[in-house]
Design an enzyme around this catalytic site. Structure first.
Site, PDB file in Angstrom:
ATOM      1  N   ASP A 232       0.840  -1.201   0.000  1.00  0.00           N
ATOM      2  CA  ASP A 232       0.000   0.000   0.000  1.00  0.00           C
ATOM      3  C   ASP A 232       0.874   1.251   0.000  1.00  0.00           C
ATOM      4  OD1 ASP A 232      -2.251   1.861   0.854  1.00  0.00           O
ATOM      5  OD2 ASP A 232      -3.276  -0.074   0.992  1.00  0.00           O
TER       6      ASP A 232
ATOM      7  N   HIS B  81      -3.603   5.980   3.676  1.00  0.00           N
ATOM      8  CA  HIS B  81      -4.364   4.830   3.190  1.00  0.00           C
ATOM      9  C   HIS B  81      -3.858   3.513   3.777  1.00  0.00           C
ATOM     10  CE1 HIS B  81      -5.852   1.956   0.078  1.00  0.00           C
ATOM     11  NE2 HIS B  81      -6.851   2.811  -0.034  1.00  0.00           N
TER      12      HIS B  81
ATOM     13  N   SER C 106     -11.387  -0.528  -0.473  1.00  0.00           N
ATOM     14  CA  SER C 106     -10.068  -0.578   0.190  1.00  0.00           C
ATOM     15  C   SER C 106     -10.219  -0.899   1.673  1.00  0.00           C
ATOM     16  CB  SER C 106      -9.356   0.774   0.065  1.00  0.00           C
ATOM     17  OG  SER C 106      -8.799   0.932  -1.210  1.00  0.00           O
TER      18      SER C 106
END
Ligand code: CA
Ligand code: CA
Length: 634
Positions: free
Chosen positions: A187, A243, A434
């Site tokens: 990620d 994220h 996600s």
């Protein structure tokens, strides 16, 4: 006169010893006052209607009842009633006189048996043997309730629906993860110092010195102590977007540590592998600051596989098919590593796309280790933005208003359009597939740690099979379901308390406790002497007993049982239990060798009932003798 007392005891004692129920009735034997005490308690009158109504609300063991006879009912009368019912007494209870745990005749419904027992005037009540479960394990993390609705939905957050969640407190009764299970987060990096993550970050123990400029463990990466940054080619996988940190917290934020949130796993090893960074619009395209390349992603996949990851989380994707990406995930499959991929968010407009028609990669590769994950909301509806695909998207997991960890500082605003930017420092609510994928990655890794005997394929099939099928998902994704961690974790719990009991010179009866919630049946294995175990039978799901017949006399047999499902997968074995058949025509029994349980055959129970009758009468004998003694002394 003393001699007379000894004689009475000499008669009663051996009878008590051969009786199965006698152990538990010893209390009343030694305490003549016990009956008086009990009779002073005013018990509420139990009606058959009340018992049947209650039975509608609870889960209970099939083929069993708890029957309480009225005070003063002779053991003979009780035994006679059981005989009429084709039932057998399994246990009595010292604390509750006249209560018996009864095994019903094969195939007799519990409710029918309740009605028939309670019609008999000697019965005070008959009720199901209800099942009780461990109290759900709710962690003490500050924001667990109600913000973490995805794990346990009370219905009080964001207009949600109670129970629209993945059942983590119920699953945590059994499994909370392990530091031994490595989950690679490929990620934007992970905030390594986040107080809710720091102890669950993977450590490369092979890299002896993290700053000597030497590849100590010779894995091709210099000073890689906590993962790797493939975007910038260095050993610092810190998150500059937020994220990856959010994803990592969903999988494995430290559970029950009193702060913040809890991950699906309380304990795990998150391997931060950064390949997404702020390359800017020149690289990423108009309007996009952050992206990552397949080349860096593939290098990260290889690193994960080579350094012990069992599960990879891939909360990213786009529309271009890449043979390189396919090959890397295929290699991960060969190495036994699961690859959990977000199905993707709608790109054409704010609505999700059909991945069957518009493939999103890497989620869409037809590889056996991939799980493609759609998103649900706090009402168990498919999130409007979530991609779907009856053939190519496998399961759903929560992906709206998901509270998780973010870096307190140094985070770009790019990720923020998916987040509320309105929560306390270090945490935020974000949305997207996600956020759905890491719930599944966490569950897969939880199963890896709990079911050590499972292959990755069995873990994947377990995640997919034990879902809650929802109307808004049926027809939209392959399983039609949102993951259910409780059902998956308890699907193949091994049977417990196996006991074996010889019924005759040719038959042994087994009984055990059915613990599994998702089994398709049980496999019975047997051995004699020092031989090997061999399977002798399969019985149906929800079965808890088996009669092994056609056996040889005067022979000792040992048994073990395990649950199975058609995935196919097997549970671990129960305990082993042994019993020895008596000699032909001896008329004796020899049971309970392994499990120490009570015998269930008719002959044994008649003996047992007789012994218990004697035990019940013993205080009367004692009083009788004492009064005679006293009279003599006068
Ligand atoms: Ca190294
Ligand atoms: Ca925490």
């Amino acid at each position: 006169m003393k001699k007379f007392i000894y004689i009475i005891f000499a008669i009663i004692a051996p009878l008590a010893l051969v009786s199965c129920g006698s152990n538990s009735t010893t209390g009343s034997f030694s305490s003549p006052n016990a009956k008086v005490t009990v009779s002073q308690v005013v018990a509420p009158k139990v009606t058959v209607q009340a018992v049947l109504a209650a039975a509608e609300k609870g889960r209970y063991r099939k083929g069993e009842l708890l029957v309480k006879f009225k005070s003063g009912v002779a053991g003979k009368a009780a035994a006679s009633l059981h005989q009429t019912m084709g039932a057998a007494v399994e246990r009595r209870f010292a604390a509750i006189p006249n209560l018996e745990r009864v095994k019903l005749a094969a195939g007799m419904p519990v409710k029918d048996a309740i009605v028939r027992y309670m019609q008999d005037p000697s019965v005070e009540y008959a009720e199901p043997n209800y099942l009780r479960y461990p109290k759900n394990t709710v962690p003490n993390d500050l924001y667990f309730n109600p913000q973490q609705w995805a794990l346990s939905n009370t219905g009080t957050f964001a207009g949600g629906t109670a129970g629209a969640d993945i059942k983590m407190p119920q699953a945590w009764d059994f499994a909370r993860g392990s530091r031994d299970i490595i989950v690679a987060v490929i990620d934007s990096g992970v905030d390594l110092n986040h107080p809710d993550l720091v102890n669950n970050i993977w450590r490369n123990t092979g890299e002896a010195n993290c700053a000597d400029g030497i590849d100590n463990d010779q894995n091709g990466f210099v000073d890689d102590c906590v993962g790797w940054n493939f975007a910038d080619g260095n050993n610092d996988p810190m998150d500059n977007l937020g994220h990856g940190t959010h994803v990592a917290g969903i999988i494995g934020a430290m559970g029950n540590n009193g702060i913040g949130i809890s991950g699906v796993m309380w304990n795990t090893s998150i391997m931060p592998l950064k390949f997404i960074t702020d390359f800017g619009p020149d690289v990423c395209g108009t309007g996009a600051d952050f992206c990552g390349s397949v080349a860096d992603e593939v290098a990260a996949i290889q690193y994960a596989v080579n350094n012990g990851a069992k599960v990879i989380n891939a909360s990213f994707g786009a529309n271009g098919f890449s043979q390189t990406e396919f090959d890397a995930i295929n290699a991960a499959n060969s190495a036994g590593v699961l690859f959990i991929a977000a199905a993707g968010n709608g790109t054409l407009d704010s609505l999700g796309d059909n991945n069957d028609l518009t493939p999103s990669y890497p989620a869409n590769y037809n590889l056996p280790n991939i799980i493609s994950v759609a998103a649900t909301d706090q009402n168990d509806r498919r999130a409007t933005f979530s991609n779907f695909g009856p053939n190519t998207v496998h399961v759903a997991a929560p992906g709206v208003y998901i509270l998780s960890t973010i870096p307190s500082t140094g985070v770009s605003m790019s990720f923020s359009s998916f987040c509320t930017n309105s929560f306390n420092a270090g945490y935020d609510f974000c949305a997207g597939t996600s956020m759905a994928a890491p719930h599944v990655a966490g569950l897969a890794a939880l199963l890896e740690s709990y079911y050590g005997q499972f292959t990755p394929a069995q873990v994947r099939a377990t995640v997919l099979r034990y879902v809650d099928v929802l109307p808004t998902l049926q027809g939209w994704i392959q399983t039609g379901g949102r993951i259910n961690a409780y059902r998956a974790v308890t699907s193949l719990l091994p049977p417990s308390g196996l006991s074996a009991s010889a019924q005759s010179s040719g038959a042994i009866t087994l009984s055990w406790t059915d613990m599994a919630t998702g089994e398709d049946g049980y496999k019975i294995e047997r051995k004699t002497g020092s031989g090997e175990f061999a399977q002798i039978a399969e019985v149906a799901a929800n079965t808890a007993s088996y009669s092994d017949i056609g056996l040889s006399a005067s022979t000792s047999y040992t048994y073990r049982v395990r649950a199975f499902n058609t995935i196919p997968a097997d549970s671990l074995y129960s305990n082993e239990a042994a019993a020895t058949t008596p000699a032909d025509g001896s008329g004796g029994t020899n049971g309970g060798g392994g499990g120490g349980g009570c015998s269930v055959g008719g002959r044994v129970n008649r003996t047992s009932a007789f012994a218990d009758t004697m035990v019940m009468l013993a205080p009367l004998f004692a009083v009788f003798v004492m009064s005679r003694l006293r009279r003599r002394k006068k």
